[in-house]
Design a protein around this motif. Structure first.
Motif, PDB file in Angstrom:
ATOM      1  N   VAL A 157       0.840  -1.204   0.000  1.00  0.00           N
ATOM      2  CA  VAL A 157       0.000   0.000   0.000  1.00  0.00           C
ATOM      3  C   VAL A 157       0.871   1.248   0.000  1.00  0.00           C
ATOM      4  CG1 VAL A 157      -1.968  -1.080   1.177  1.00  0.00           C
ATOM      5  CG2 VAL A 157      -0.189   0.005   2.528  1.00  0.00           C
ATOM      6  N   ASN A 158       0.292   2.315  -0.526  1.00  0.00           N
ATOM      7  CA  ASN A 158       0.885   3.648  -0.435  1.00  0.00           C
ATOM      8  C   ASN A 158      -0.121   4.498   0.330  1.00  0.00           C
ATOM      9  OD1 ASN A 158       2.661   5.786  -0.872  1.00  0.00           O
ATOM     10  ND2 ASN A 158       1.507   6.469  -2.654  1.00  0.00           N
ATOM     11  N   VAL A 159       0.293   5.049   1.468  1.00  0.00           N
ATOM     12  CA  VAL A 159      -0.611   5.783   2.350  1.00  0.00           C
ATOM     13  C   VAL A 159      -0.198   7.247   2.376  1.00  0.00           C
ATOM     14  CG1 VAL A 159      -1.596   5.883   4.665  1.00  0.00           C
ATOM     15  CG2 VAL A 159      -0.841   3.697   3.745  1.00  0.00           C
ATOM     16  N   ASN A 160      -1.182   8.143   2.172  1.00  0.00           N
ATOM     17  CA  ASN A 160      -0.956   9.589   2.253  1.00  0.00           C
ATOM     18  C   ASN A 160      -1.529  10.093   3.571  1.00  0.00           C
ATOM     19  OD1 ASN A 160      -1.769   9.024  -0.864  1.00  0.00           O
ATOM     20  ND2 ASN A 160      -0.019  10.392  -0.669  1.00  0.00           N
ATOM     21  N   PHE A 161      -0.677  10.776   4.345  1.00  0.00           N
ATOM     22  CA  PHE A 161      -1.086  11.353   5.629  1.00  0.00           C
ATOM     23  C   PHE A 161      -1.101  12.856   5.513  1.00  0.00           C
ATOM     24  CE2 PHE A 161       1.078   7.377   6.439  1.00  0.00           C
ATOM     25  CZ  PHE A 161       0.243   6.741   7.325  1.00  0.00           C
ATOM     26  N   LEU A 162      -2.084  13.493   6.127  1.00  0.00           N
ATOM     27  CA  LEU A 162      -2.126  14.944   6.199  1.00  0.00           C
ATOM     28  C   LEU A 162      -1.506  15.360   7.524  1.00  0.00           C
ATOM     29  CD1 LEU A 162      -3.018  17.596   4.899  1.00  0.00           C
ATOM     30  CD2 LEU A 162      -5.187  17.351   6.126  1.00  0.00           C
ATOM     31  N   ILE A 163      -0.300  15.954   7.432  1.00  0.00           N
ATOM     32  CA  ILE A 163       0.411  16.442   8.613  1.00  0.00           C
ATOM     33  C   ILE A 163       0.475  17.959   8.466  1.00  0.00           C
ATOM     34  CG2 ILE A 163       2.528  16.311   9.977  1.00  0.00           C
ATOM     35  CD1 ILE A 163       1.134  13.589   9.661  1.00  0.00           C
ATOM     36  N   LEU A 211       1.185  -3.664   4.366  1.00  0.00           N
ATOM     37  CA  LEU A 211       0.290  -3.455   5.497  1.00  0.00           C
ATOM     38  C   LEU A 211       0.301  -4.727   6.355  1.00  0.00           C
ATOM     39  CD1 LEU A 211      -1.828  -1.566   6.784  1.00  0.00           C
ATOM     40  CD2 LEU A 211      -3.531  -2.685   5.344  1.00  0.00           C
ATOM     41  N   THR A 212       0.741  -4.600   7.611  1.00  0.00           N
ATOM     42  CA  THR A 212       0.877  -5.787   8.457  1.00  0.00           C
ATOM     43  C   THR A 212      -0.134  -5.860   9.586  1.00  0.00           C
ATOM     44  OG1 THR A 212       2.543  -4.734   9.855  1.00  0.00           O
ATOM     45  CG2 THR A 212       3.339  -6.024   7.973  1.00  0.00           C
ATOM     46  N   ILE A 260      -2.103   2.013  12.035  1.00  0.00           N
ATOM     47  CA  ILE A 260      -1.802   0.922  11.114  1.00  0.00           C
ATOM     48  C   ILE A 260      -0.299   0.686  11.204  1.00  0.00           C
ATOM     49  CG2 ILE A 260      -3.710   1.486   9.575  1.00  0.00           C
ATOM     50  CD1 ILE A 260      -1.618   2.597   7.595  1.00  0.00           C
ATOM     51  N   VAL A 261       0.134  -0.495  10.809  1.00  0.00           N
ATOM     52  CA  VAL A 261       1.557  -0.822  10.824  1.00  0.00           C
ATOM     53  C   VAL A 261       1.966  -1.187   9.401  1.00  0.00           C
ATOM     54  CG1 VAL A 261       3.353  -2.324  11.755  1.00  0.00           C
ATOM     55  CG2 VAL A 261       1.422  -1.640  13.203  1.00  0.00           C
ATOM     56  N   ALA A 301      12.045  -3.785   1.576  1.00  0.00           N
ATOM     57  CA  ALA A 301      13.469  -4.052   1.784  1.00  0.00           C
ATOM     58  C   ALA A 301      13.988  -3.517   3.119  1.00  0.00           C
ATOM     59  CB  ALA A 301      14.291  -3.489   0.623  1.00  0.00           C
ATOM     60  N   GLU A 302      13.127  -3.395   4.097  1.00  0.00           N
ATOM     61  CA  GLU A 302      13.533  -2.937   5.429  1.00  0.00           C
ATOM     62  C   GLU A 302      13.208  -4.019   6.450  1.00  0.00           C
ATOM     63  OE1 GLU A 302      15.258  -0.315   5.897  1.00  0.00           O
ATOM     64  OE2 GLU A 302      14.941   0.739   4.025  1.00  0.00           O
ATOM     65  N   LYS A 303      13.872  -3.953   7.592  1.00  0.00           N
ATOM     66  CA  LYS A 303      13.652  -4.931   8.651  1.00  0.00           C
ATOM     67  C   LYS A 303      13.023  -4.278   9.877  1.00  0.00           C
ATOM     68  CE  LYS A 303      17.196  -7.923   7.194  1.00  0.00           C
ATOM     69  NZ  LYS A 303      18.054  -8.580   6.747  1.00  0.00           N
ATOM     70  N   PHE A 304      12.236  -3.249   9.667  1.00  0.00           N
ATOM     71  CA  PHE A 304      11.548  -2.582  10.766  1.00  0.00           C
ATOM     72  C   PHE A 304      10.130  -2.251  10.327  1.00  0.00           C
ATOM     73  CE2 PHE A 304      13.833   0.646   8.351  1.00  0.00           C
ATOM     74  CZ  PHE A 304      12.848   1.581   8.087  1.00  0.00           C
ATOM     75  N   ASP A 305       9.305  -1.955  11.302  1.00  0.00           N
ATOM     76  CA  ASP A 305       7.920  -1.560  11.043  1.00  0.00           C
ATOM     77  C   ASP A 305       7.749  -0.080  11.331  1.00  0.00           C
ATOM     78  OD1 ASP A 305       7.197  -4.158  10.418  1.00  0.00           O
ATOM     79  OD2 ASP A 305       6.505  -4.619  12.443  1.00  0.00           O
ATOM     80  N   VAL A 306       6.786   0.524  10.650  1.00  0.00           N
ATOM     81  CA  VAL A 306       6.430   1.917  10.887  1.00  0.00           C
ATOM     82  C   VAL A 306       4.986   1.935  11.371  1.00  0.00           C
ATOM     83  CG1 VAL A 306       6.115   4.198   9.844  1.00  0.00           C
ATOM     84  CG2 VAL A 306       7.987   2.724   9.086  1.00  0.00           C
ATOM     85  N   VAL A 307       4.764   2.490  12.557  1.00  0.00           N
ATOM     86  CA  VAL A 307       3.422   2.619  13.103  1.00  0.00           C
ATOM     87  C   VAL A 307       2.900   3.991  12.693  1.00  0.00           C
ATOM     88  CG1 VAL A 307       2.017   2.627  15.187  1.00  0.00           C
ATOM     89  CG2 VAL A 307       4.016   1.131  15.037  1.00  0.00           C
ATOM     90  N   CYS A 308       1.715   4.011  12.093  1.00  0.00           N
ATOM     91  CA  CYS A 308       1.164   5.244  11.516  1.00  0.00           C
ATOM     92  C   CYS A 308      -0.191   5.564  12.142  1.00  0.00           C
ATOM     93  CB  CYS A 308       0.992   5.070  10.006  1.00  0.00           C
ATOM     94  SG  CYS A 308       2.449   4.450   9.151  1.00  0.00           S
ATOM     95  N   ASP A 309      -0.462   6.855  12.308  1.00  0.00           N
ATOM     96  CA  ASP A 309      -1.714   7.328  12.884  1.00  0.00           C
ATOM     97  C   ASP A 309      -2.861   7.115  11.902  1.00  0.00           C
ATOM     98  OD1 ASP A 309      -3.576   8.650  14.506  1.00  0.00           O
ATOM     99  OD2 ASP A 309      -3.104  10.588  13.588  1.00  0.00           O
TER     100      ASP A 309
END
Length: 150
Positions: free
Chosen positions: A89-95, A106-107, A114-115, A120-128
């Motif tokens: 997924v590609n997610v757009n956030f309004l900041i 999307l995990t 959402i996570v 190609a990364e070994k980490f997760d990003v937690v998003c609002d």
């Protein structure tokens, strides 16, 4: 009957017990029929009462509380995103006044987040979840190693 009652004395003989038992009407309590213990306690997998269906002991597990409707109904963003777990997924956030993009697999979906696992990364990003404005779900037939987000 004895005046001194000793609760620790040996009651292995029925006669001793019968002499100490009170009477119920004209019948001593020792002569009143009681059900066998095996009839009082339900057997594993057996019915608790005659006519009740058999219960599988493995089915006797606590039930999880139901999920909120926002998680189960695809009319809500978390409900829809749950159907897309594992997809790119590609997610757009309004900041503030800026749109910020994040892309990845999307995990997880939480109450307010959402996570994403970036490619190609070994980490997760937690998003609002509440700052999401757009979500682009990419075709599952596309190889994620060759996707370039613009």
């Amino acid at each position: 009957m004895k005046d001194n009652f000793n609760p620790y004395q040996d009651f292995s003989n029925a006669e001793k017990l019968q002499n100490m038992m009170p009477m119920m009407g004209n019948v001593p309590l020792t002569q009143i029929p009681f059900p066998e213990p095996s009839m009082m306690m339900p057997q594993a997998g057996g019915p608790m009462m005659p006519g009740m269906p058999m219960m599988d002991p493995n089915m006797m597990q606590p039930m999880a509380p139901p999920l909120p409707e926002t998680f189960t109904n695809t009319m809500y963003l978390p409900g829809y995103l749950r159907t897309q777990i594992g997809r790119l997924v590609n997610v757009n956030f309004l900041i503030g006044t800026q749109l910020v993009d994040r892309a990845g697999i999307l995990t997880q979906i939480g109450d307010s987040y959402i996570v994403l696992r970036p490619l190609a990364e070994k980490f997760d990003v937690v998003c609002d979840l509440y700052s999401i404005k757009f979500v682009t779900v990419l075709d599952p037939n596309i190889n994620p190693n060759f996707v370039v987000m613009v």
